[in-house]
Scaffold this active site. Structure first.
Site, PDB file in Angstrom:
ATOM      1  N   ASP A 148     -44.968   6.816  -0.707  1.00  0.00           N
ATOM      2  CA  ASP A 148     -46.038   6.354  -1.605  1.00  0.00           C
ATOM      3  C   ASP A 148     -45.561   6.551  -3.052  1.00  0.00           C
ATOM      4  O   ASP A 148     -44.398   6.886  -3.301  1.00  0.00           O
ATOM      5  CB  ASP A 148     -47.379   7.041  -1.281  1.00  0.00           C
ATOM      6  CG  ASP A 148     -47.428   8.504  -1.722  1.00  0.00           C
ATOM      7  OD1 ASP A 148     -46.397   9.043  -2.190  1.00  0.00           O
ATOM      8  OD2 ASP A 148     -48.512   9.117  -1.605  1.00  0.00           O
ATOM      9  N   ARG A 208     -43.327  16.729  -4.001  1.00  0.00           N
ATOM     10  CA  ARG A 208     -43.825  17.710  -4.961  1.00  0.00           C
ATOM     11  C   ARG A 208     -43.584  19.132  -4.459  1.00  0.00           C
ATOM     12  O   ARG A 208     -44.046  20.101  -5.077  1.00  0.00           O
ATOM     13  CB  ARG A 208     -45.317  17.478  -5.221  1.00  0.00           C
ATOM     14  CG  ARG A 208     -45.595  16.144  -5.913  1.00  0.00           C
ATOM     15  CD  ARG A 208     -47.082  15.820  -5.955  1.00  0.00           C
ATOM     16  NE  ARG A 208     -47.316  14.560  -6.664  1.00  0.00           N
ATOM     17  CZ  ARG A 208     -48.425  13.841  -6.540  1.00  0.00           C
ATOM     18  NH1 ARG A 208     -49.404  14.244  -5.747  1.00  0.00           N
ATOM     19  NH2 ARG A 208     -48.563  12.707  -7.201  1.00  0.00           N
ATOM     20  N   HIS A 210     -35.340  20.189  19.406  1.00  0.00           N
ATOM     21  CA  HIS A 210     -36.421  20.582  20.319  1.00  0.00           C
ATOM     22  C   HIS A 210     -37.482  19.501  20.499  1.00  0.00           C
ATOM     23  O   HIS A 210     -38.047  19.368  21.578  1.00  0.00           O
ATOM     24  CB  HIS A 210     -37.119  21.849  19.812  1.00  0.00           C
ATOM     25  CG  HIS A 210     -36.280  23.084  19.930  1.00  0.00           C
ATOM     26  ND1 HIS A 210     -36.810  24.349  19.872  1.00  0.00           N
ATOM     27  CD2 HIS A 210     -34.941  23.242  20.106  1.00  0.00           C
ATOM     28  CE1 HIS A 210     -35.840  25.253  20.003  1.00  0.00           C
ATOM     29  NE2 HIS A 210     -34.696  24.596  20.140  1.00  0.00           N
ATOM     30  N   ARG A 221     -41.211  18.993  27.665  1.00  0.00           N
ATOM     31  CA  ARG A 221     -42.257  19.214  26.655  1.00  0.00           C
ATOM     32  C   ARG A 221     -42.512  17.950  25.843  1.00  0.00           C
ATOM     33  O   ARG A 221     -43.664  17.636  25.512  1.00  0.00           O
ATOM     34  CB  ARG A 221     -41.857  20.388  25.755  1.00  0.00           C
ATOM     35  CG  ARG A 221     -41.817  21.691  26.550  1.00  0.00           C
ATOM     36  CD  ARG A 221     -41.005  22.769  25.911  1.00  0.00           C
ATOM     37  NE  ARG A 221     -40.922  23.922  26.795  1.00  0.00           N
ATOM     38  CZ  ARG A 221     -40.087  24.939  26.620  1.00  0.00           C
ATOM     39  NH1 ARG A 221     -39.259  24.945  25.579  1.00  0.00           N
ATOM     40  NH2 ARG A 221     -40.060  25.937  27.473  1.00  0.00           N
ATOM     41  N   CYS A 249     -44.297  11.547   0.771  1.00  0.00           N
ATOM     42  CA  CYS A 249     -45.457  11.490  -0.130  1.00  0.00           C
ATOM     43  C   CYS A 249     -45.436  12.781  -0.944  1.00  0.00           C
ATOM     44  O   CYS A 249     -44.436  13.512  -0.928  1.00  0.00           O
ATOM     45  CB  CYS A 249     -46.765  11.267   0.622  1.00  0.00           C
ATOM     46  SG  CYS A 249     -47.345  12.631   1.649  1.00  0.00           S
ATOM     47  N   GLY A 250     -46.492  13.078  -1.642  1.00  0.00           N
ATOM     48  CA  GLY A 250     -46.467  14.248  -2.529  1.00  0.00           C
ATOM     49  C   GLY A 250     -46.206  15.539  -1.773  1.00  0.00           C
ATOM     50  O   GLY A 250     -45.358  16.343  -2.156  1.00  0.00           O
ATOM     51  N   THR A 251     -46.938  15.730  -0.698  1.00  0.00           N
ATOM     52  CA  THR A 251     -46.754  16.942   0.121  1.00  0.00           C
ATOM     53  C   THR A 251     -46.002  16.673   1.416  1.00  0.00           C
ATOM     54  O   THR A 251     -45.562  17.618   2.069  1.00  0.00           O
ATOM     55  CB  THR A 251     -48.126  17.519   0.519  1.00  0.00           C
ATOM     56  OG1 THR A 251     -48.842  16.498   1.243  1.00  0.00           O
ATOM     57  CG2 THR A 251     -48.922  17.953  -0.699  1.00  0.00           C
ATOM     58  N   HIS A 270     -36.464  21.043  26.782  1.00  0.00           N
ATOM     59  CA  HIS A 270     -37.281  20.369  25.768  1.00  0.00           C
ATOM     60  C   HIS A 270     -37.734  18.980  26.222  1.00  0.00           C
ATOM     61  O   HIS A 270     -38.721  18.464  25.722  1.00  0.00           O
ATOM     62  CB  HIS A 270     -36.519  20.283  24.456  1.00  0.00           C
ATOM     63  CG  HIS A 270     -36.052  21.615  23.976  1.00  0.00           C
ATOM     64  ND1 HIS A 270     -36.918  22.617  23.606  1.00  0.00           N
ATOM     65  CD2 HIS A 270     -34.802  22.134  23.854  1.00  0.00           C
ATOM     66  CE1 HIS A 270     -36.232  23.694  23.258  1.00  0.00           C
ATOM     67  NE2 HIS A 270     -34.949  23.420  23.408  1.00  0.00           N
TER      68      HIS A 270
HETATM   69  C1  RB5 Z   1     -51.002  11.257  -3.780  1.00  0.00           C
HETATM   70  O1  RB5 Z   1     -51.531  11.759  -4.947  1.00  0.00           O
HETATM   71  C2  RB5 Z   1     -50.961  12.350  -2.712  1.00  0.00           C
HETATM   72  O2  RB5 Z   1     -52.253  12.616  -2.249  1.00  0.00           O
HETATM   73  C3  RB5 Z   1     -50.074  11.920  -1.567  1.00  0.00           C
HETATM   74  O3  RB5 Z   1     -48.800  11.632  -2.048  1.00  0.00           O
HETATM   75  C4  RB5 Z   1     -49.854  12.947  -0.471  1.00  0.00           C
HETATM   76  O4  RB5 Z   1     -49.442  14.172  -0.987  1.00  0.00           O
HETATM   77  C5  RB5 Z   1     -50.920  13.071   0.523  1.00  0.00           C
HETATM   78  O5  RB5 Z   1     -50.813  13.799   1.520  1.00  0.00           O
END
Ligand code: RB5
Length: 150
Positions: free
Chosen positions: A8, A108, A97, A135, A64-66, A132
């Site tokens: 994203d 981020r 696994h 599973r 994505c960010g996280t 594995h």
């Molecule tokens: C975008 O701001 C953020 O929400 C997205 O990149 C992500 O981290 C969502 O899980």
């Protein structure tokens, strides 16, 4: 190796960096978007990458960010095992696994240097099978039948 990648807006810069590294290493990278820092919805990108991973039986990378939202979205797709790996240890075990077919990264959360190493570890590690296998098959059964009745 052919690899699908998508992100994203939050993952855009890291995606470009990873594409450069993988291409320098001789891989064929299919960029499934997004193609700028303009805001997009990560489930749309997850769907693009999941389609290619399943159609061509190739590894995928999602950012994505996280790494959380895009991996949750990908794991709703039957046949996808997306692992959120922000270190090389989990990237290796996600392959050995869990036979994960997508690695998810949080742009981020980790820096580009570590992210590239995580991706390299993921794509170069084979599934260990053995105990594995059973599973992972049970994960597939959950996709097909839902929860077991006791
Ligand atoms: C975008 O701001 C953020 O929400 C997205 O990149 C992500 O981290 C969502 O899980």
């Amino acid at each position: 190796m052919k690899i699908a990648i998508g992100c994203d807006h939050a993952g855009y810069d890291l995606k470009q960096e990873i594409i450069n590294h993988l291409q320098n290493d001789g891989h064929t990278v299919v960029d499934c978007g997004t193609y700028s820092r303009d805001s997009v919805d990560y489930p749309d990108i997850a769907a693009n990458v999941c389609s290619l991973v399943l159609e061509e039986d190739i590894p995928g990378i999602l950012i994505c960010g996280t790494g959380i939202g895009i991996s949750i979205a990908a794991n709703k797709v039957k046949g996808i095992r997306a692992a959120l790996c922000n270190d090389c240890y989990t990237a290796r075990l996600a392959r050995e696994h869990n036979n994960a077919n997508i690695v998810a990264l949080g742009s981020r959360v980790i820096g580009p240097g570590l992210a590239v190493e995580v991706v390299k570890t993921f794509i170069s590690t084979p599934f260990a099978a053995g105990r594995h296998q059973r599973r992972v098959e049970k994960i597939c059964q959950l996709e097909n039948a839902g929860l077991r009745e006791e």
